[in-house]
Design an enzyme around this catalytic site. Sequence first.
Site, short mmCIF file in Angstrom:
data_model
loop_
_atom_site.label_atom_id
_atom_site.label_comp_id
_atom_site.label_asym_id
_atom_site.label_seq_id
_atom_site.Cartn_x
_atom_site.Cartn_y
_atom_site.Cartn_z
N ARG A 124 0.94 -1.24 -0.01
CA ARG A 124 0.20 -0.01 -0.01
C ARG A 124 0.73 1.16 0.15
NH1 ARG A 124 -5.08 1.41 1.98
NH2 ARG A 124 -4.85 2.45 -0.14
N HIS A 127 -0.42 6.40 3.39
CA HIS A 127 -1.62 7.20 3.34
C HIS A 127 -1.79 7.43 4.76
CE1 HIS A 127 -2.24 2.74 3.55
NE2 HIS A 127 -3.34 3.00 4.48
#
Length: 192
Positions: A124, A127
């Site tokens: 990922r 974030h």
Amino acid sequence: MSDVAEPTKLLLRTPPQILGPFYPFMMTPTEGGDLTSGGQAKGTVLYLSGRVLTEKGEPVAGAKVEIWQANAAGRYPHPNDDNYAAPLDEKFQGFAVTTTDGQGGYAFKTVRPAAYPAAPGRWRPAHIHFQVTAKYEQLVTQMYFKGDQYNESDAWLNSSSRKELLITDPAPVEGKEPGAQAVTFDVVLTRG
Ligand SMILES: [Fe+2]
């Protein structure tokens, strides 16, 4: 000359994103907006601020803004995060809450999170998770960083039809911790 009023140009609603597997539970969020224990957390300090607005551009005062994120090594202080290769940082508070002021403004002092492995071979991008709760609406989303090598391959970011609204570009900030950055992330709800 026409006396027909121009249609109001609406702001684009911030796209939703998944809550993710690491929403904190049995954890009390840090209040006051500082996740860094007074700047002691490892990593690049990030002054994160913005406004919560309706799509008509009206400020949403009194909205609850929660954020949670991995630390600068890519680890959540969450029992289900098995990214053991990335160390926890006891000075980093991974979960905070604040309330918007009369202009819809909010502010956090945090660090830039790192990317983390979500599954074998799948990362990922960095974030920060947001949950914004206003009087009539709740929005769960994620804020990303321009230039992250995993932005293009991330299923969640790319599930959004307007992913550019979720990608921010922090800039150096003067007079703060060495290397500190600042970024603005406005959150647009359909209504307050
Ligand atoms: Fe996450």
